[in-house]
Design an enzyme around this catalytic site. Structure first.
Site, PDB file in Angstrom:
ATOM      1  CG  ASP A   8       5.594  -4.880  -1.431  1.00 29.66           C
ATOM      2  OD1 ASP A   8       4.588  -4.338  -1.903  1.00 29.66           O
ATOM      3  OD2 ASP A   8       6.023  -4.613  -0.296  1.00 29.66           O
ATOM      4  CE  LYS A 106       3.269  -2.816   0.747  1.00 26.02           C
ATOM      5  NZ  LYS A 106       4.619  -2.674   1.301  1.00 26.02           N
ATOM      6  CB  CYS A 151       5.064  -6.524   2.620  1.00 23.76           C
ATOM      7  SG  CYS A 151       6.008  -5.036   3.059  1.00 23.76           S
TER       8      CYS A 151
HETATM    9  C1  VGL Z   1       9.287  -5.072   2.895  1.00 26.91           C
HETATM   10  C2  VGL Z   1      10.954  -4.603   4.388  1.00 26.91           C
HETATM   11  C3  VGL Z   1      10.874  -3.269   4.096  1.00 26.91           C
HETATM   12  C4  VGL Z   1       8.428  -6.105   2.232  1.00 26.91           C
HETATM   13  C5  VGL Z   1       9.196  -3.737   2.589  1.00 26.91           C
HETATM   14  O1  VGL Z   1       7.937  -5.868   1.108  1.00 26.91           O
HETATM   15  O2  VGL Z   1       8.235  -7.190   2.839  1.00 26.91           O
HETATM   16  N1  VGL Z   1      10.156  -5.487   3.802  1.00 26.91           N
HETATM   17  N2  VGL Z   1       9.984  -2.840   3.195  1.00 26.91           N
END
Ligand code: VGL
Ligand code: ZN
Length: 208
Positions: A8, A106, A151
């Protein structure tokens, strides 16, 4: 066989984004450098539909940080972030992406969040990453990215559960720390699940 999983590294998690991870930008040059030590690199993108149930704005009277029950499981609410095909969901412009063998997206189902790169938060559906890695003979997965306490953490825990040796490259991660100490707790949880914690410099030293 080892693989690098880059979690991410997307605009919304960086400075100026919708859900910026403190000092998240610092990891980008290190992630780029790290890629030289891996033959197999995969990346993930948080990739939500606009009506995603993890967005506070989609629940009347709720704000980011509140907790609700979403389709039977607890969900922390977040600001609107990483909406599919928006600039916020794109990889950071400084991130080298040309060597990514595959990108796994995802959080695509409005009814359930997916912190982990492997499964949604209720383990109802796999993303395909586990099978993809096993088909390629991967035994050891090295993880870096954002955010350490969400994540990255859940990806590490699932990697351990799937029987991979999971190695957290801790200096190439940054966390949200919604409550102070959450990142340290997350690291302890990962260790307790069998993950190793290392520094990117440990890898450089052992370079063949
Ligand atoms: C994430 C919060 C919401 C992450 C993704 O990538 O850690 N955190 N969505
Ligand atoms: Zn998300």
């Amino acid at each position: 066989m080892k693989a690098l999983i880059i979690v991410d590294v997307q605009n919304d998690f960086l400075s100026g984004g919708a859900l910026p991870v403190p000092r998240g930008d610092e990891i980008i040059p290190v992630v780029n450098d790290l890629q030289q030590q891996f033959e197999l690199i995969v990346a993930t993108q948080d990739w939500h539909p606009r009506d995603h149930g993890s967005f506070a704005a989609n629940h009347a009277g709720k704000k980011p940080g509140d907790r609700i029950m979403l389709d039977g499981i607890e969900q922390i609410l977040w600001p609107i972030h990483c909406v599919q095909n928006t600039p916020g969901a794109a990889f950071a412009p400084g991130l080298e992406t040309n060597r990514f063998a595959r990108v796994f997206q995802k959080g695509v189902d409005s009814k359930i969040d997916s912190y982990s790169a492997f499964f949604d938060n209720a383990h109802r559906r796999a993303t395909g990453l586990g099978d993809y890695l096993k088909q390629r003979g991967v035994t050891d997965v090295y993880l870096c990215g954002l955010a350490t306490d969400y994540c990255v953490k859940y990806s590490v825990l699932d990697a351990c559960q799937l029987g991979f040796k999971a190695l957290l490259i801790v200096d190439v991660c940054r966390g949200i720390n919604l409550a102070p100490g959450n990142v340290d707790l997350a690291i302890e949880e990962m260790k307790a699940s069998g993950a190793s914690v290392l520094q990117s410099s440990d890898l450089r030293d052992k370079r063949e």
